[in-house]
Design a protein around this motif. Sequence first.
Motif: not given
Length: 270
Positions: A186-187, A87-89, A193, A190, A84-85, A81, A91-92
């Motif tokens: 990055i997708d 990766l989220q940033r 993960t 995801f 993932n956090g 997790n 992707r932004e």
Amino acid sequence: MRINSQEQIAFATNRSLRNANHIEKSVQKLASGLKIAKSSDNAAGFAISETMRTQVRGLAQAQRNMQDGLSLLEVTDEGLNNVNGLLQRARELAVMNANGTLTDNDRVTSQQELTRLLEGINDTAEKLEFNTKNILGGNSSLILQIGANPTQEMTINLVDISTTALNLNDASLLTREFAEQLITKIDDAFEITATHLTQTGSYMEALEHRLRNATLFEANLTKSLSMIEDTDVAREMMNFISLDIRQKGDHLLVNQVNRTLHDSLGLFSK
């Protein structure tokens, strides 16, 4: 005239000795709480109880093993997790840099942040440990002993979430095209993960199920063991009281016979 004292005394004394032996065993059972304290008490029962005790202790340890396994999986879940956090940033940043309004300096700044994010992913992969074992930095297997006997085990496949495994080593935001490509990469990361998280969750569910079974099995086995070797205190206390009454009766009989003998002999001395 014959005075039958020796036979009565011998009978009472022998019975008193037997009672004393039974009383000693009864006291031992009451004191220890065990009706099979040693093999001589019940050889067959002792063998059975020792086998069952071995299984009970093995099951107790297996439950501790599974608790350790659940703790490891919880750490794995937290690590995934965390990735993932990051990766989220990332992707932004990729979405932001896919926009044509940014300057080259903006992209350089974004690249620096992306580099820190990727370092964070690798840091998690390389340094997240459980009992000094790396759990997110390589595709290896961990075997848990989940039962009291051989072959009662469960294999947990550890995962690799490094930037190499996620195909993000060459991630770049220095051009709009690179940023657009990074969104797709990055997708894909995801998806990797998410697969690992699903696998981790299934392992946890399986372990929790087996832990409940082992707990129930241990409780039932402990109950059976108790029925074999534990003293029935109420019954044993009644037995002890009965033996004690007999013992006191034998003592009274011996004393009475001795007193009668003494009185009888006294008649001849007059």
